[in-house]
Design an enzyme around this catalytic site. Sequence first.
Site, mmCIF file in Angstrom:
data_model
loop_
_atom_site.group_PDB
_atom_site.id
_atom_site.type_symbol
_atom_site.label_atom_id
_atom_site.label_comp_id
_atom_site.label_asym_id
_atom_site.label_seq_id
_atom_site.Cartn_x
_atom_site.Cartn_y
_atom_site.Cartn_z
ATOM 1 N N THR A 3 0.812 -1.224 0.000
ATOM 2 C CA THR A 3 0.000 0.000 0.000
ATOM 3 C C THR A 3 0.843 1.270 0.000
ATOM 4 O O THR A 3 0.590 2.194 -0.766
ATOM 5 C CB THR A 3 -0.948 -0.008 1.201
ATOM 6 O OG1 THR A 3 -1.819 -1.135 1.091
ATOM 7 C CG2 THR A 3 -1.771 1.258 1.265
ATOM 8 N N ASN A 31 5.596 -1.042 3.372
ATOM 9 C CA ASN A 31 4.745 -0.503 4.440
ATOM 10 C C ASN A 31 5.561 -0.305 5.718
ATOM 11 O O ASN A 31 5.360 0.655 6.459
ATOM 12 C CB ASN A 31 3.583 -1.455 4.724
ATOM 13 C CG ASN A 31 2.500 -1.405 3.664
ATOM 14 O OD1 ASN A 31 2.491 -0.521 2.806
ATOM 15 N ND2 ASN A 31 1.598 -2.367 3.710
ATOM 16 N N HIS A 84 -8.203 -8.896 1.405
ATOM 17 C CA HIS A 84 -7.477 -9.622 2.450
ATOM 18 C C HIS A 84 -8.396 -10.559 3.231
ATOM 19 O O HIS A 84 -8.022 -11.696 3.540
ATOM 20 C CB HIS A 84 -6.834 -8.637 3.429
ATOM 21 C CG HIS A 84 -5.600 -7.981 2.909
ATOM 22 N ND1 HIS A 84 -4.453 -8.679 2.603
ATOM 23 C CD2 HIS A 84 -5.318 -6.684 2.644
ATOM 24 C CE1 HIS A 84 -3.525 -7.841 2.177
ATOM 25 N NE2 HIS A 84 -4.029 -6.621 2.188
#
Length: 543
Positions: free
Chosen positions: A79, A100, A293
């Site tokens: 992300t 991340n 997810h």
Amino acid sequence: MLARLLATAMLIAVPVAAQEAAPAPAPAAPPKLIVTISVDQFSADLFAAYRPYFTGGLARMARGVVFSSGYQSHAATETCPGHSTILTGSRPARSGIVANDWVDLKTAREDKTVYCAEDERVPGSTSDKYTVSPLHLLVPTLGDRMKAATPATRVVSVSGKDRAAVMMGGKSADQIWWWGGKGFVSYTGTAEAPIVARANAAITAQLAKPQPALALPDYCKPRDVAVTAGSRTVGTGRFAREAGDARAFRASPEMDGATLALAAAFFEEMKLGLGEATDVLIVGASATDYVGHGYGTEGTEMCLQLTSLDRDLGAFFDVLDRSGVDYQVVLTADHGGHDLPERNVMHGITDAARAQTGLSSKPMSDKVAAKLKLGEKRLLWGGNFGDIYVDPALKPKLRAKVMAEAIAQYRAHPQVAAVFTGEEIMATPSPSGPPESWTLIQRVRASYYPGRSGDFYVSLKPRITPIPVPGGAVATHGSIWDYDRRVPILFWRKGVTPFDQPNGVETVDILPTLASVIGLPIDPASIDGRCLDLDASAGSSCR
């Protein structure tokens, strides 16, 4: 207005204007508003699979200028790195946003993990309980550049995740807000703006009510098949939610509805696009990632999520349309995603599997220590793939032996595709050319920033999911493979002739493309991307 928009975005299907068929050159005047939308984990595969069924905002984007093979070209398909590319024009190797989280064994605090959007210098902070900051982003965003050139420019960034809001909003955003668990929050010390207070009040009221199961469209019904993953059963969910369940709210279409509602409210309240300068409105739609997810990419859950997002975006664009503001939209994703291996096996992908537990850095460290007779000393840090760090306190000769043994152990593992040392990676020139043709080490090179990246990099084989035991998460992304790298890049502006371009381009191309549209000079040497021509005629939008 906000409460009404929340209801509209979440519950009502919205008609979309018919496509304009007449070919035309790109508009000559710059738009008054740049709207950037990132749909977290919206892979090119998902866009292709659902494109025939879109009728709202995603249908509008699909009728614009479509780059169906966009690439988050780097290896670290997570992300934070993905969002950092979208409005900086820079790959992680330039921006410094390599993951991340990364490991800094030399940091003063006890917790050696560093979160990409934190300021770890804050006393008492950890990578889990952090102070949000753009500190680690080493390059300017589009909004930063626009405000430096024209201070009257206003930049608003709203997202379901702090790292998305920060990495796209940059260091000089006028308003930057993200979901904080029960409402939208901003940087420490930022007073809650009245518009955010109204949004949070509306969300609190929405959360207090139970959410009934969503109706399943006919095109979702073939996906209504239960799949067992460990103790979980997924594939048939419809987002029924008990009253007060904020976690379920976050991992559902309600989250994106609230985010878009707040973005639309900022647009109206601040009269974005009606000032003397071009403004920027940034939206991070995060729910698709939480759904991916938690349930995977192929069940009823993802089908309902994208159906709802399509409708929500339609309502959002209706608000912009009613203002009469000339706006340019770009929609893309921070990374793709991969379905859970149990369903992949059901669908004939028999080599899909979960990573073995021995791949994690701790058991691998123990194995190396035993082999070299070093007792119980911790030697390696990191996850079960990606950046792996070797204890910098070891004496040089011993450290070299530890690293050589660790690399040999990883390379011998049947689920590992490749291992590259930092020296090998840095000796590789920065990649260029079609991103689909890059070698594995070129993909890693695009992610590698010395001092933050690991001492070596481990790539798992294709279709290996790095979640050994499914729990709250059953599927993920983050790999070097194209199912995690490929994302759509979609542009829309009223009056632009639509076309599809199937060849590979990069998300770092978005910044120079938008800069050209608004006439903002960019030094090509300061970024990694190039301008994409949005003009279907013989002319060019790249100036």
